[in-house]
Design a protein around this motif. Structure first.
Motif, PDB file in Angstrom:
ATOM      1  N   ASN A   4       1.005  -1.254  -0.242  1.00  0.00           N
ATOM      2  CA  ASN A   4       0.126   0.042   0.136  1.00  0.00           C
ATOM      3  C   ASN A   4       0.581   1.206  -0.151  1.00  0.00           C
ATOM      4  OD1 ASN A   4      -2.648  -0.996   0.354  1.00  0.00           O
ATOM      5  ND2 ASN A   4      -2.065  -1.694   2.398  1.00  0.00           N
ATOM      6  N   ASN A   5       1.924   1.123   0.954  1.00  0.00           N
ATOM      7  CA  ASN A   5       2.501   2.271   0.798  1.00  0.00           C
ATOM      8  C   ASN A   5       4.254   2.614   1.294  1.00  0.00           C
ATOM      9  OD1 ASN A   5       0.673   4.931   1.385  1.00  0.00           O
ATOM     10  ND2 ASN A   5       0.282   3.226   2.864  1.00  0.00           N
ATOM     11  N   ILE A   6       4.890   2.841   0.578  1.00  0.00           N
ATOM     12  CA  ILE A   6       6.145   2.875   1.099  1.00  0.00           C
ATOM     13  C   ILE A   6       7.369   3.995   1.529  1.00  0.00           C
ATOM     14  CG2 ILE A   6       7.069   1.075  -1.213  1.00  0.00           C
ATOM     15  CD1 ILE A   6       8.187   3.282  -2.344  1.00  0.00           C
ATOM     16  N   THR A   7       8.043   3.669   2.051  1.00  0.00           N
ATOM     17  CA  THR A   7       8.320   5.223   3.024  1.00  0.00           C
ATOM     18  C   THR A   7      10.213   5.115   2.216  1.00  0.00           C
ATOM     19  OG1 THR A   7       7.425   5.047   4.947  1.00  0.00           O
ATOM     20  CG2 THR A   7       9.574   5.778   5.183  1.00  0.00           C
ATOM     21  N   ILE A   8      10.307   6.730   2.540  1.00  0.00           N
ATOM     22  CA  ILE A   8      11.803   6.566   1.309  1.00  0.00           C
ATOM     23  C   ILE A   8      12.497   7.595   2.155  1.00  0.00           C
ATOM     24  CG2 ILE A   8      13.430   7.196  -0.518  1.00  0.00           C
ATOM     25  CD1 ILE A   8       9.180   6.265  -1.334  1.00  0.00           C
ATOM     26  N   ALA A   9      13.290   6.888   2.886  1.00  0.00           N
ATOM     27  CA  ALA A   9      14.588   7.668   4.070  1.00  0.00           C
ATOM     28  C   ALA A   9      15.432   7.298   3.771  1.00  0.00           C
ATOM     29  CB  ALA A   9      14.370   6.777   5.416  1.00  0.00           C
ATOM     30  N   TRP A  10      16.623   8.591   4.369  1.00  0.00           N
ATOM     31  CA  TRP A  10      18.235   9.462   3.606  1.00  0.00           C
ATOM     32  C   TRP A  10      18.775  10.062   5.302  1.00  0.00           C
ATOM     33  CZ3 TRP A  10      14.409  10.818   0.970  1.00  0.00           C
ATOM     34  CH2 TRP A  10      13.863  12.046   1.588  1.00  0.00           C
ATOM     35  N   ASN A  11      19.981   9.159   5.033  1.00  0.00           N
ATOM     36  CA  ASN A  11      21.068  10.130   5.842  1.00  0.00           C
ATOM     37  C   ASN A  11      21.009  11.612   5.211  1.00  0.00           C
ATOM     38  OD1 ASN A  11      22.588   9.017   4.526  1.00  0.00           O
ATOM     39  ND2 ASN A  11      23.732   7.677   5.140  1.00  0.00           N
ATOM     40  N   ALA A  12      21.874  12.355   6.542  1.00  0.00           N
ATOM     41  CA  ALA A  12      22.201  13.575   6.649  1.00  0.00           C
ATOM     42  C   ALA A  12      23.334  13.473   5.540  1.00  0.00           C
ATOM     43  CB  ALA A  12      23.409  14.305   7.399  1.00  0.00           C
ATOM     44  N   ALA A  13      23.952  13.067   5.088  1.00  0.00           N
ATOM     45  CA  ALA A  13      25.483  12.441   4.712  1.00  0.00           C
ATOM     46  C   ALA A  13      24.218  13.178   2.873  1.00  0.00           C
ATOM     47  CB  ALA A  13      25.978  11.297   4.509  1.00  0.00           C
ATOM     48  N   PHE A  14      23.529  12.080   2.756  1.00  0.00           N
ATOM     49  CA  PHE A  14      22.941  11.992   1.782  1.00  0.00           C
ATOM     50  C   PHE A  14      22.267  14.117   0.869  1.00  0.00           C
ATOM     51  CE2 PHE A  14      19.875  11.404  -1.367  1.00  0.00           C
ATOM     52  CZ  PHE A  14      19.861  10.650  -2.457  1.00  0.00           C
ATOM     53  N   THR A  15      21.682  14.565   2.055  1.00  0.00           N
ATOM     54  CA  THR A  15      20.939  15.904   1.722  1.00  0.00           C
ATOM     55  C   THR A  15      21.815  17.093   1.235  1.00  0.00           C
ATOM     56  OG1 THR A  15      19.927  14.827   3.081  1.00  0.00           O
ATOM     57  CG2 THR A  15      19.489  17.322   2.803  1.00  0.00           C
ATOM     58  N   ASN A  16      22.053  17.566   0.917  1.00  0.00           N
ATOM     59  CA  ASN A  16      22.624  18.401   0.182  1.00  0.00           C
ATOM     60  C   ASN A  16      21.511  19.418  -0.373  1.00  0.00           C
ATOM     61  OD1 ASN A  16      22.341  18.023  -2.318  1.00  0.00           O
ATOM     62  ND2 ASN A  16      25.411  17.621  -2.361  1.00  0.00           N
ATOM     63  N   GLY A  17      20.274  19.455  -0.811  1.00  0.00           N
ATOM     64  CA  GLY A  17      19.719  20.295  -1.287  1.00  0.00           C
ATOM     65  C   GLY A  17      18.754  19.463  -1.259  1.00  0.00           C
ATOM     66  N   PRO A  18      16.983  19.818  -1.853  1.00  0.00           N
ATOM     67  CA  PRO A  18      15.907  19.287  -1.994  1.00  0.00           C
ATOM     68  C   PRO A  18      16.074  18.102  -2.028  1.00  0.00           C
ATOM     69  CG  PRO A  18      15.816  21.323  -3.008  1.00  0.00           C
ATOM     70  CD  PRO A  18      17.198  21.026  -3.134  1.00  0.00           C
ATOM     71  N   VAL A  19      15.309  16.740  -2.056  1.00  0.00           N
ATOM     72  CA  VAL A  19      15.315  15.375  -3.017  1.00  0.00           C
ATOM     73  C   VAL A  19      14.313  15.518  -3.391  1.00  0.00           C
ATOM     74  CG1 VAL A  19      16.266  12.992  -1.884  1.00  0.00           C
ATOM     75  CG2 VAL A  19      17.168  15.304  -0.852  1.00  0.00           C
ATOM     76  N   ASN A  52      14.404  20.696   4.579  1.00  0.00           N
ATOM     77  CA  ASN A  52      15.031  19.638   5.257  1.00  0.00           C
ATOM     78  C   ASN A  52      14.257  18.623   5.725  1.00  0.00           C
ATOM     79  OD1 ASN A  52      16.004  22.214   6.162  1.00  0.00           O
ATOM     80  ND2 ASN A  52      14.078  22.860   7.163  1.00  0.00           N
ATOM     81  N   ALA A  53      13.345  17.447   4.875  1.00  0.00           N
ATOM     82  CA  ALA A  53      12.847  16.765   5.472  1.00  0.00           C
ATOM     83  C   ALA A  53      13.905  15.592   4.812  1.00  0.00           C
ATOM     84  CB  ALA A  53      11.847  16.601   4.404  1.00  0.00           C
ATOM     85  N   THR A  54      14.163  14.268   5.877  1.00  0.00           N
ATOM     86  CA  THR A  54      14.767  13.110   5.781  1.00  0.00           C
ATOM     87  C   THR A  54      13.878  12.185   5.297  1.00  0.00           C
ATOM     88  OG1 THR A  54      13.512  12.630   7.969  1.00  0.00           O
ATOM     89  CG2 THR A  54      16.311  13.776   7.803  1.00  0.00           C
ATOM     90  N   SER A  55      12.835  11.463   4.850  1.00  0.00           N
ATOM     91  CA  SER A  55      11.900  11.051   4.197  1.00  0.00           C
ATOM     92  C   SER A  55      10.798  11.432   3.672  1.00  0.00           C
ATOM     93  CB  SER A  55      11.510   9.472   5.521  1.00  0.00           C
ATOM     94  OG  SER A  55      10.683  10.400   6.154  1.00  0.00           O
ATOM     95  N   VAL A  56      10.446  10.476   2.670  1.00  0.00           N
ATOM     96  CA  VAL A  56       8.575  10.512   1.948  1.00  0.00           C
ATOM     97  C   VAL A  56       8.510   9.755   1.956  1.00  0.00           C
ATOM     98  CG1 VAL A  56       9.538  13.062   0.873  1.00  0.00           C
ATOM     99  CG2 VAL A  56       9.753  10.875  -0.129  1.00  0.00           C
ATOM    100  N   GLN A  57       7.205   9.724   1.936  1.00  0.00           N
ATOM    101  CA  GLN A  57       5.778   8.411   1.714  1.00  0.00           C
ATOM    102  C   GLN A  57       5.111   9.082  -0.037  1.00  0.00           C
ATOM    103  OE1 GLN A  57       2.771   7.875   5.414  1.00  0.00           O
ATOM    104  NE2 GLN A  57       4.281   6.220   5.744  1.00  0.00           N
TER     105      GLN A  57
END
Length: 745
Positions: free
Chosen positions: A675-690, A710-715
């Protein structure tokens, strides 16, 4: 038991995928979702990688169910062709911003000869009409996950006394008009008869027969609609009594395009008529309402339409008129494109903007290359090549071509476009620096293909030019070393042991040291499907070659339905396996892949694919592979008959275990999911919008979302997706991670 079945099904999904990637990686390339920017003549080519157009047919329709009209273009090649889709990302009236989005084209049926999008059942969703089996085939549109899909409705037929149901006839080259001719709120059809002299009116008898609006029941209402007769002259004969239909009418005109427009807002339909023998459009005025006629009657005609609107319409033989709202301002404009193959291939979208209203239009000529001016488009038969020409460490792009159409004599004349790689550390870009590299236009050559490499053994890269006549010209590089921009001398024809080196027609050379003797050889494709190998026998001076075989690797390509095959080779590394492959583009539009390319094996290469990565440009594929952005992943440029370039990117490694990035941690859970999935990442991955995308194994983009800064995950909601394996791609500036996801039901 349910858990056991799920586990078994999951293995069934994953194991074939592992085998596919580990042994025959046919799905590692997908359309590049973030290709480099391209600039030309001081403007950004916003549709640069859409692949070009030759014979486009333009439809305006909402493809993604957001209430904003998008664009679908059928670029006809032979009877078939390709549908290209463009999403309008602007809601500002009069200022559309079209973005090339090929994933929306996947849901279209195979289109034959023509394509029109109209709402036959009045449900607010565009439907699709095309030639089908005999005249008019209808597909019902519907939305699924905010993407326009189609399901077959019916072939339009009518009851002919004594014969039963017969097709609403449309001649093989003709394009019918589809609109509400009798003003009863349903769609009718007007098209030319079998001899091409008179127009037939097929009425939709839905209202007359008391049927639901989800119906199209056709009746042949009038075999001489408009009371006109077309013979061999430019002008039509008007006020015909039509008493001798099919008896005395003779014509040299076997092709017509019809577009119905209430041009003067008086309630009857006027029309634009394109004719196979003439380059202008014919405007025909209907006088039924204005003069109180009992039937539709053409009372006047204009074969110089556009003269009072800024420019007389000229479109090399048999123009098609489109009455569409191109600029999303609520007013329909006039757009004209060529119907016939092998005619105008660059100035092929003439746009007359409506500055008035739909009931009282006022047209103003704007451009004869609408959309094309925003694309890489080299006319017909493009062949891309990458080479660091200016020696700045970045690969530049060259687009050779069969040629641009010359209206003066009806031939093609080649130019080579040179795009300099102007990329910076943050932006990948190319800029058109020379639209006529090597100054070929003055030489009147038709058919070109480039390759760069050292052929005379002096340590600097030369250039060879394959030509449509089958010969290959050698341009010696007179630069003092290989770190300087090349200085090419006067071209000379290459020879082999038989004299002038000749592969028949349409030589497509590729420079490569096939026998590993330290001298670069020539592997050359040809129009007839032969792959030639010429061994370099140079011992000083002008390069010389020995023809070893014209069926290198045992290859001679035949494709059903095609007399010619137009083989274009590329040899080199195409993925992260470190292995060299042979790729062949062919007339059929797909890419063949071979291995067993060794220094001693010239007789039998192993064919792995005839449709590598499901790539299909529909006619005359020409592949070239390189790592443009130096990220360790290859890009593949594909030229085509339409004259443009499409770009694919290696999103997946050959080994399934290496698909997910280890440098930047991205998790997808649950996996498998329903039904749903969550995609999450760590701080090293983020240097702007994902940005997160979910793609099918065939490259279809099924979900896309951009996370808050500033998000670290989306669904993602996957409840409506079909069961199978998908790929979740998370991108943030230069960082990227790909994770396979299984959807279970």
């Amino acid at each position: 038991m349910k858990s056991f079945l799920k586990s078994t099904l999951l293995l069934a999904l994953i194991i074939p995928l592992q085998g596919t990637y580990a042994q025959t990686p046919t799905q590692i390339y997908l359309p590049n979702t973030t290709p480099p920017d391209v600039w030309a003549n001081g403007r950004k080519q916003t549709l640069a990688w859409a692949g070009g157009f030759n014979n486009p047919q333009i439809c305006i329709a909402d493809l993604n169910n957001d209430g904003i009209k998008d664009m679908a273009v059928y670029d006809r090649v032979g009877r078939y062709g390709s549908v290209k889709t463009f999403i309008n990302t602007s809601s500002i009236a009069g200022n559309p911003a079209y973005e090339y989005r090929p994933e929306f084209a996947i849901t279209f049926p195979l289109v034959v000869d023509y394509m029109k999008m109209e709402d036959y059942n009045r449900d607010g969703i565009p439907d699709l009409f095309h030639k089908g089996m005999g005249g008019v085939s209808v597909y019902k549109g519907y939305y699924n996950n905010n993407k326009l899909h189609f399901t077959f409705y019916r072939e339009l037929r009518y009851n002919l006394p004594g014969s039963g149901l017969v097709n609403c006839y449309v001649a093989p080259i003709d394009i019918p008009a589809i609109g509400d001719v009798d003003k009863d709120d349903d769609l009718d059809v007007v098209t030319y008869d079998v001899v091409g002299t008179r127009m037939s009116f097929y009425r939709n008898c839905e209202k007359e027969d008391g049927l639901s609006k989800d119906s199209m029941r056709m009746c042949l209402k009038d075999e001489c609609w408009g009371r006109t007769l077309q013979l061999y002259e430019r002008t039509m004969h008007l006020a015909q009594n039509c008493g001798q239909w099919g008896v005395t009418c003779k014509t040299t005109h076997a092709g017509n395009t019809v577009c119905l427009v209430d041009y003067d807002g008086d309630g009857d339909l006027d029309l634009f008529n394109g004719n196979v023998s003439f380059s202008d459009i014919q405007f025909l005025k209907n006088g039924r309402v204005e003069y109180g006629k009992s039937i539709d009657t053409i009372i006047a005609q204009d074969t110089a339409w556009g003269s009072n609107n800024g420019k007389k319409l000229q479109m090399s033989m048999m123009p098609i008129a489109h009455w569409v709202d191109m600029d999303n301002d609520g007013k329909k404009d006039m757009v004209f494109t060529p119907r016939l193959d092998n005619t105008e291939n660059y100035k092929c979208v003439s746009y007359y903007r409506n500055t008035g209203s739909n009931t009282s239009p006022a047209f103003s000529f704007t451009t004869d290359s609408l959309l094309i001016q925003d694309m890489i488009d080299a006319g017909t038969g493009s062949v891309p090549t990458m080479y660091d020409y200016n020696k700045d460490g970045k690969l530049d792009l060259f687009v050779a071509t069969e040629g641009y159409y010359q209206e003066s004599n009806g031939t093609l004349r080649a130019r080579i476009n040179y795009y300099e790689n102007t990329s910076t550390s943050s932006v990948q870009s190319f800029e058109l620096k020379n639209p006529d590299f090597l100054n070929l236009f003055t030489t009147n050559i038709r058919g070109t293909s480039l390759s760069f490499g050292d052929l005379d053994g002096d340590g600097v890269d030369d250039l060879v030019l394959g030509k449509g006549d089958g010969y290959i010209s050698f341009y010696k590089n007179n630069a003092s070393n290989n770190t300087m921009t090349p200085v090419y001398g006067f071209p000379t024809l290459l020879n082999d042991q038989f004299g002038t080196l000749d592969v028949g027609d349409y030589a497509a050379p590729f420079i490569y040291d096939l026998n590993k003797d330290g001298k670069n050889d020539l592997v050359v494709g040809s129009q007839m499907g032969n792959l030639y190998y010429f061994r370099n026998t140079t011992s000083g001076g002008l390069p010389s070659f020995f023809k070893v075989t014209d069926t290198l690797g045992g290859i001679k390509i035949f494709e059903e339905g095609n007399v010619y095959t137009y083989v274009v080779p590329f040899i080199g590394k195409i993925d992260d396996s470190g292995k060299e492959y042979l790729l062949l583009g062919t007339q059929g539009g797909t890419v063949y892949r071979y291995d067993s390319i060794t220094s001693t094996n010239f007789t039998k290469y192993n064919r792995l694919d005839s449709n590598y990565c499901y790539i299909n440009v529909h006619q005359r594929a020409a592949p070239f592979v390189a790592d443009i952005d130096n990220d360790g992943k290859k890009e593949m440029m594909i030229g085509s008959f339409s004259g443009g370039v499409v770009m694919y990117k290696q999103y997946f490694n050959v080994g399934i275990d290496n698909i997910a990035s280890t440098k930047y941690k991205v998790d997808v859970y649950p996996n498998p999911a329903s039904n749903n999935i969550t995609i999450a990442w760590n701080a090293a991955f983020t240097n702007g919008p994902v940005e997160v995308k979910l793609l099918s194994v065939t490259g279809q983009l099924v979900k896309r979302v951009t996370a808050d800064l500033n998000a670290t995950s989306v669904q993602l909601d996957v409840a409506n997706l079909a069961q199978g394996v998908y790929y979740c791609i998370a991108q943030c500036a230069g960082n990227q991670s790909v994770v396979p996801v299984s959807i279970m039901k």
